[in-house]
Design a protein around this motif. Structure first.
Motif, PDB file in Angstrom:
ATOM      1  N   MET A  18       0.323   9.095 -15.758  1.00 20.37           N
ATOM      2  CA  MET A  18       0.290   9.817 -14.480  1.00 20.37           C
ATOM      3  C   MET A  18      -0.081   8.886 -13.331  1.00 20.37           C
ATOM      4  N   ASP A  19      -1.146   8.106 -13.514  1.00 23.16           N
ATOM      5  CA  ASP A  19      -1.597   7.191 -12.462  1.00 23.16           C
ATOM      6  C   ASP A  19      -0.545   6.116 -12.175  1.00 23.16           C
ATOM      7  N   SER A  20       0.058   5.597 -13.226  1.00 20.87           N
ATOM      8  CA  SER A  20       1.063   4.544 -13.066  1.00 20.87           C
ATOM      9  C   SER A  20       2.280   5.043 -12.316  1.00 20.87           C
ATOM     10  N   ARG A  21       2.708   6.240 -12.635  1.00 15.78           N
ATOM     11  CA  ARG A  21       3.863   6.807 -11.916  1.00 15.78           C
ATOM     12  C   ARG A  21       3.567   6.938 -10.433  1.00 15.78           C
ATOM     13  N   GLU A  22       2.380   7.406 -10.102  1.00 14.16           N
ATOM     14  CA  GLU A  22       2.002   7.522  -8.689  1.00 14.16           C
ATOM     15  C   GLU A  22       2.003   6.157  -8.004  1.00 14.16           C
ATOM     16  N   MET A  23       1.405   5.171  -8.658  1.00 15.16           N
ATOM     17  CA  MET A  23       1.350   3.831  -8.077  1.00 15.16           C
ATOM     18  C   MET A  23       2.754   3.265  -7.897  1.00 15.16           C
ATOM     19  N   LEU A  24       3.607   3.432  -8.892  1.00 15.24           N
ATOM     20  CA  LEU A  24       4.952   2.882  -8.815  1.00 15.24           C
ATOM     21  C   LEU A  24       5.794   3.607  -7.764  1.00 15.24           C
ATOM     22  N   ASP A  25       5.577   4.898  -7.613  1.00 15.57           N
ATOM     23  CA  ASP A  25       6.266   5.634  -6.550  1.00 15.57           C
ATOM     24  C   ASP A  25       5.847   5.107  -5.180  1.00 15.57           C
ATOM     25  N   ASP A  26       4.595   4.712  -5.046  1.00 14.50           N
ATOM     26  CA  ASP A  26       4.084   4.194  -3.782  1.00 14.50           C
ATOM     27  C   ASP A  26       4.541   2.765  -3.494  1.00 14.50           C
ATOM     28  N   VAL A  27       4.762   1.982  -4.537  1.00  7.66           N
ATOM     29  CA  VAL A  27       5.042   0.571  -4.314  1.00  7.66           C
ATOM     30  C   VAL A  27       6.492   0.298  -3.910  1.00  7.66           C
ATOM     31  N   GLU A  28       7.417   1.103  -4.373  1.00 10.91           N
ATOM     32  CA  GLU A  28       8.821   0.830  -4.064  1.00 10.91           C
ATOM     33  C   GLU A  28       9.090   0.780  -2.559  1.00 10.91           C
ATOM     34  N   PRO A  29       8.625   1.760  -1.774  1.00  8.63           N
ATOM     35  CA  PRO A  29       8.841   1.650  -0.319  1.00  8.63           C
ATOM     36  C   PRO A  29       8.157   0.417   0.292  1.00  8.63           C
ATOM     37  N   GLN A  30       7.034   0.011  -0.283  1.00  2.06           N
ATOM     38  CA  GLN A  30       6.345  -1.185   0.216  1.00  2.06           C
ATOM     39  C   GLN A  30       7.172  -2.440  -0.054  1.00  2.06           C
ATOM     40  N   PHE A  53       0.761  -6.807  -4.663  1.00  5.05           N
ATOM     41  CA  PHE A  53       0.122  -7.605  -5.710  1.00  5.05           C
ATOM     42  C   PHE A  53      -1.016  -6.827  -6.363  1.00  5.05           C
ATOM     43  N   ARG A  54      -1.858  -6.185  -5.553  1.00  2.00           N
ATOM     44  CA  ARG A  54      -2.986  -5.413  -6.095  1.00  2.00           C
ATOM     45  C   ARG A  54      -2.518  -4.285  -7.001  1.00  2.00           C
ATOM     46  N   LEU A  55      -1.428  -3.644  -6.604  1.00  2.00           N
ATOM     47  CA  LEU A  55      -0.905  -2.563  -7.434  1.00  2.00           C
ATOM     48  C   LEU A  55      -0.504  -3.083  -8.811  1.00  2.00           C
ATOM     49  N   PHE A  56       0.264  -4.172  -8.832  1.00  2.00           N
ATOM     50  CA  PHE A  56       0.669  -4.732 -10.119  1.00  2.00           C
ATOM     51  C   PHE A  56      -0.541  -5.216 -10.919  1.00  2.00           C
ATOM     52  N   HIS A  57      -1.509  -5.774 -10.229  1.00  2.09           N
ATOM     53  CA  HIS A  57      -2.715  -6.250 -10.910  1.00  2.09           C
ATOM     54  C   HIS A  57      -3.491  -5.081 -11.524  1.00  2.09           C
ATOM     55  N   SER A  58      -3.609  -3.999 -10.786  1.00  4.99           N
ATOM     56  CA  SER A  58      -4.295  -2.803 -11.306  1.00  4.99           C
ATOM     57  C   SER A  58      -3.548  -2.212 -12.492  1.00  4.99           C
ATOM     58  N   LEU A  59      -2.246  -2.164 -12.368  1.00  3.49           N
ATOM     59  CA  LEU A  59      -1.430  -1.638 -13.456  1.00  3.49           C
ATOM     60  C   LEU A  59      -1.591  -2.500 -14.708  1.00  3.49           C
ATOM     61  N   LYS A  60      -1.619  -3.810 -14.514  1.00  5.29           N
ATOM     62  CA  LYS A  60      -1.798  -4.720 -15.648  1.00  5.29           C
ATOM     63  C   LYS A  60      -3.168  -4.524 -16.285  1.00  5.29           C
TER      64      LYS A  60
END
Length: 104
Positions: A18-30, A53-60
């Motif tokens: 759930m959290d990852s989907r939200e983050m990935l939905d947010d990152v594409e427009p960025q 970068f922070r998003l990918f780092h958090s996801l990792k």
């Protein structure tokens, strides 16, 4: 593994998804905004680049906690590419953006 541990693992995995989907939905427009600015102005918006970068780092980090090796590997490679832009070793091109979008 006991049923309690398995249930707990499944709950953690659901939250991760759930959290990852939200983050990935947010990152594409960025990512797209970063590309547009780079192509029009000729430079990368550092604030957007750092946020991506922070998003990918958090996801990792979350994937590491759950030992999701494929996600760890993909996000690490995305971080590596973003670090190349951060250090000025390369300029962002549409092919880079396509690659980053595919990671989402």
């Amino acid at each position: 593994m006991s049923n309690d541990n398995m249930d707990e693992s499944m709950v953690m995995l659901r939250y991760f998804i759930m959290d990852s989907r939200e983050m990935l939905d947010d990152v594409e427009p960025q990512i797209i905004a970063m590309e547009e600015k780079a192509l029009t102005v000729g430079e990368i918006d550092e604030a957007i680049l750092n946020a991506i970068f922070r998003l990918f780092h958090s996801l990792k980090g979350s994937a590491s906690f759950l030992d999701l090796q494929t996600i760890i590997s993909v996000t690490h490679e995305a971080e590596t590419l973003l670090d190349i832009f951060r250090s000025g070793q390369a300029v962002i091109k549409p092919a880079h953006v396509d690659l980053l979008i595919r990671t989402t």
